[in-house]
Motif scaffolding. Structure first.
Motif, PDB file in Angstrom:
ATOM      1  N   THR A 202      66.423 -95.615  56.585  1.00 40.42           N
ATOM      2  CA  THR A 202      66.604 -96.614  57.629  1.00 40.42           C
ATOM      3  C   THR A 202      65.955 -97.943  57.254  1.00 40.42           C
ATOM      4  OG1 THR A 202      66.518 -94.784  59.202  1.00 40.42           O
ATOM      5  CG2 THR A 202      66.406 -96.986  60.112  1.00 40.42           C
ATOM      6  N   ARG A 220      70.100 -96.702  63.894  1.00 45.35           N
ATOM      7  CA  ARG A 220      70.865 -96.197  65.033  1.00 45.35           C
ATOM      8  C   ARG A 220      70.110 -94.974  65.555  1.00 45.35           C
ATOM      9  NH1 ARG A 220      77.385 -94.889  64.730  1.00 45.35           N
ATOM     10  NH2 ARG A 220      77.928 -95.539  66.834  1.00 45.35           N
ATOM     11  N   SER A 250      81.563 -98.354  66.020  1.00 49.31           N
ATOM     12  CA  SER A 250      80.591 -99.434  65.841  1.00 49.31           C
ATOM     13  C   SER A 250      80.041 -99.919  67.176  1.00 49.31           C
ATOM     14  CB  SER A 250      81.247-100.608  65.091  1.00 49.31           C
ATOM     15  OG  SER A 250      81.620-100.217  63.792  1.00 49.31           O
ATOM     16  N   ARG A 274      74.002 -91.414  69.624  1.00 46.07           N
ATOM     17  CA  ARG A 274      73.896 -92.599  68.772  1.00 46.07           C
ATOM     18  C   ARG A 274      73.822 -93.827  69.669  1.00 46.07           C
ATOM     19  NH1 ARG A 274      76.533 -89.083  65.460  1.00 46.07           N
ATOM     20  NH2 ARG A 274      76.219 -89.339  63.209  1.00 46.07           N
ATOM     21  N   ARG A 315      69.072 -93.230  62.360  1.00 43.80           N
ATOM     22  CA  ARG A 315      70.052 -93.005  61.310  1.00 43.80           C
ATOM     23  C   ARG A 315      70.373 -94.354  60.665  1.00 43.80           C
ATOM     24  NH1 ARG A 315      68.508 -88.806  63.810  1.00 43.80           N
ATOM     25  NH2 ARG A 315      69.947 -87.318  64.752  1.00 43.80           N
ATOM     26  N   TYR A 317      72.554 -96.937  59.163  1.00 40.77           N
ATOM     27  CA  TYR A 317      74.001 -97.122  59.019  1.00 40.77           C
ATOM     28  C   TYR A 317      74.328 -98.526  58.524  1.00 40.77           C
ATOM     29  CZ  TYR A 317      74.783-100.111  63.121  1.00 40.77           C
ATOM     30  OH  TYR A 317      74.802-101.160  63.995  1.00 40.77           O
ATOM     31  N   HIS A 321      80.142 -98.122  57.962  1.00 41.14           N
ATOM     32  CA  HIS A 321      79.856 -96.685  58.080  1.00 41.14           C
ATOM     33  C   HIS A 321      79.961 -95.931  56.752  1.00 41.14           C
ATOM     34  CE1 HIS A 321      79.582 -97.037  62.441  1.00 41.14           C
ATOM     35  NE2 HIS A 321      80.684 -97.759  62.387  1.00 41.14           N
ATOM     36  N   GLU A 341      73.727 -93.143  57.245  1.00 42.08           N
ATOM     37  CA  GLU A 341      73.760 -92.833  58.668  1.00 42.08           C
ATOM     38  C   GLU A 341      73.283 -91.396  58.901  1.00 42.08           C
ATOM     39  OE1 GLU A 341      76.578 -93.695  62.575  1.00 42.08           O
ATOM     40  OE2 GLU A 341      76.994 -94.697  60.670  1.00 42.08           O
TER      41      GLU A 341
END
Length: 388
Positions: A202, A220, A250, A274, A315, A317, A321, A341
């Motif tokens: 991250t 995320r 998104s 998420r 996560r 991202y 993605h 992610e």
């Protein structure tokens, strides 16, 4: 000359990069500001999935990784990783969802994934709700215990000569030609390197910036619920078909979709959520309530089961993605391995293999280089060479 490599990040992706690089004979140092696997790796479910990925570069990486997880299990011992080839079952809640799921599975089959349509999902999972119209069984899906897997890969790398250095990377050191010659830590330590791998999860965006090669990796937040230990009740990794859409979304707001699976210790893990809230670690009871309700809809027996705890993490991202895997053209010697992610655990071995291939300057055996060009950091660069 032996290539000196510094891997920034001791999560499962960094450990896999160290494992493959050390196996190739490189002089590897892994550095992290915290313990092994203490970041995003410790906040995941251990998914090793093919079932949730559209055909394309990420699915190609997932297929490579699935093979390499089996190889790691044979070498390090499946119990060391808690590697379970349990398979996945994706279920639809209605006829329209089932049609979309079957069309998705057909595309995956064309890309080499084993997918089996199931009309009677309770034949595979007897405790599912009785009114589900069908689903798709993915026998290649698996699970590992994330922290154990990261630690095992890093121990194996150490046996091959790698070292672990506790420290936070403050910046890169470069030579007159702009090529990386090492990194400097916040404590002032200098770690010499011919190449630096950004496997900071991250925090990959921030580490990239400190190395002079920023990439857009954003957090995320996600929650996972853990039940009390039970006798075996859930045989596969089971999730609702809308999980795939949520992974690819998104949307900055909260999204939840039901994911339920058992563990070797008897607990049941429930996800997945998420939401884009930066690095806010606040406990959100509304998310916990929503996840629990969705899980009870899928498995009614869970209404009588106690939750032991809920944990959350971030996560990493990217806007498209897809993870960022490969050399950065702006700073020679910097190689990215981040932005996976919620799929980093499953994609870790393939990422380590591809990073090692880039470091060696040649294709890794069994990997098609053309299939992974969509993961390169070049896709985020403007014509002037700056990150978008």
């Amino acid at each position: 000359m032996t290539l000196k490599v510094v891997v920034v990040g001791a999560g499962v992706v960094g450990a896999a990069c160290a494992f493959h690089a050390a196996s190739a004979g490189m002089d590897v140092t892994v550095t992290d500001r915290g313990p092994v696997g203490a970041g995003t790796t410790s906040r995941g479910e251990g998914n090793v999935l093919l079932s949730d990925k559209e055909p394309g570069p990420e699915l190609d990486l997932a297929r490579l990784s699935r093979t390499l997880w089996d190889e790691a299990g044979r070498e390090l011992g499946p119990d060391t990783l808690e590697l379970e080839a349990k398979g996945g079952l994706v279920v639809a809640s209605g006829p329209e969802g089932l049609t979309a799921l079957q069309e998705f599975a057909t595309r995956q089959e064309a890309a080499g994934v084993r997918a089996e349509q199931v009309d009677r999902v309770r034949d595979l999972e007897p405790h599912l709700a009785p009114d589900l119209p069908g689903g798709v069984h993915y026998p290649q899906d698996a699970q590992v215990q994330p922290v154990l897997a990261a630690a095992a890969l890093l121990r194996a790398a150490v046996r091959r000569g790698a070292r672990f250095h506790a420290g936070e990377v403050a910046g890169a050191v470069t030579g007159p030609d702009g090529h990386v010659t090492g990194v400097r830590t916040a404590a002032g330590d200098l770690l010499p390197a011919d190449a630096v791998v950004n496997a900071a999860g991250t925090w990959g965006g921030e580490v990239g910036r400190r190395l002079g090669a920023p990439v857009e990796v954003l957090p995320r937040r996600g929650f996972v619920l853990v039940t009390e230990p039970l006798p075996p009740m859930v045989r596969h990794k089971v999730y609702s078909a809308d999980y795939v859409a949520n992974v690819a979304s998104s949307d900055a707001g909260l999204e939840t979709s039901c994911v339920v699976e058992g563990t070797r210790g008897g607990t049941i893990l429930i996800g997945a959520s998420r939401e884009r809230v930066g690095f806010d670690t606040t406990m959100n009871t509304a998310v916990v309530t929503r996840l629990a309700a969705q899980a009870c809809r899928l498995f009614p027996f869970l209404r009588g089961v106690h939750l032991m705890r809920a944990y959350r993490g971030f996560r990493p991202y990217c806007p498209d993605h897809l993870p960022v895997v490969g050399p950065d053209p702006r700073v020679p010697g910097v190689v990215h391995a981040c932005g996976h992610e919620g799929a980093g655990i499953g994609l870790a071995p393939g990422t380590g293999a591809l990073v090692t291939a880039h470091l060696l300057g040649r294709p890794w055996s069994g990997a098609d280089p053309a299939a992974h060009t969509g993961l390169l950091p070049d896709r985020f660069l403007t014509a002037g060479g700056a990150s978008q």
